[in-house]
Write an enzyme that holds these catalytic residues in place. Structure first.
Site, PDB file in Angstrom:
ATOM      1  NE  ARG A 274      -4.019   2.122   1.395  1.00  0.00           N
ATOM      2  CZ  ARG A 274      -3.885   3.599   1.212  1.00  0.00           C
ATOM      3  NH1 ARG A 274      -2.806   3.839   1.052  1.00  0.00           N
ATOM      4  NH2 ARG A 274      -4.939   4.219   1.799  1.00  0.00           N
TER       5      ARG A 274
ATOM      6  CD  GLU B  14      -9.650   2.230  -1.018  1.00  0.00           C
ATOM      7  OE1 GLU B  14      -9.613   1.265  -1.307  1.00  0.00           O
ATOM      8  OE2 GLU B  14      -8.703   3.221  -0.505  1.00  0.00           O
TER       9      GLU B  14
ATOM     10  NE  ARG C 275      16.810   7.082   2.922  1.00  0.00           N
ATOM     11  CZ  ARG C 275      16.905   8.190   3.147  1.00  0.00           C
ATOM     12  NH1 ARG C 275      17.371   9.073   4.065  1.00  0.00           N
ATOM     13  NH2 ARG C 275      16.566   9.005   1.979  1.00  0.00           N
TER      14      ARG C 275
END
Length: 202
Positions: free
Chosen positions: A54, A62, A96
């Protein structure tokens, strides 16, 4: 060969082996790249390893079996065109591990907000790009891009969670939006469910 020299060689050999193992392990994690096998909606994908990702910092309309949010199909299509079948990295250029996604040089999270396919959304502690996303959202609003051109009724979006209390100067202004949207708390402005929204505002 004397005993102390054998011990020294053994110690050095073990240290070199451990060093190579650590280097290879971290090097492999540093640039993890996965192929996208499925796009779920405008801000969610599935990777070839089965992991569901996500996108952090954004919120796209949505898709739902019963009723899609306004502009949900367009957001889904844009995300699919950007990432499906492509190699993506969950890491930034410094290695990272983040919940942000890149395809080549395209920062997918940013692109979707900048083009009006998604809204900026802060999810502490992952707020590194929050200001940048907010700026791109404001730019998309001003330019009437994407959902900002198709999902407004009299200038107000009622079909998806598009506002928070910081978007209003007064409680009365926030209350007006809440009531305009049919007293539906789609924007999550009524934290105590008493019908009065953004009570912290003057």
């Amino acid at each position: 060969m004397n005993f102390s020299r054998i011990v020294k060689i053994l110690i050095i050999s073990v240290l070199v082996f451990v060093g190579i193992f650590i280097f290879v392990h971290f090097k492999a994690d540093e640039g993890s790249i996965f192929k996208v096998t499925k796009v779920i909606d405008g801000d969610t994908i599935v990777l070839e390893n089965g992991e569901v990702v996500r996108y952090i910092g954004i919120n796209a309309p949505e898709t739902d079996k019963d009723k899609d949010d306004c502009f949900a199909q367009e957001a889904f299509n844009a995300n699919k065109k950007l990432v499906e079948g492509k190699d993506v990295s969950e890491m930034d250029k410094y290695g990272r591990l983040l919940k942000y996604v890149w395809v080549d040089d395209i920062f997918v999270n940013e692109y979707l907000v900048r083009k009006g396919y998604a809204l900026s959304a802060e999810y502490p502690p992952d707020v590194k790009y929050a200001e940048q996303f907010n700026n791109f959202e404001n730019q998309a609003k001003e330019e009437n891009l994407g959902l900002w051109s198709l999902c407004r009724i009299n200038g107000v979006i009622c079909s998806i969670n598009a506002y928070d209390c910081s978007d209003f100067e007064t409680q009365k202004e926030a209350q007006g939006i809440y009531e305009f949207c049919g007293n539906s708390d789609i924007h999550k402005l009524d934290s105590d469910n008493d019908g009065l929204v953004c009570e912290i505002l003057p």
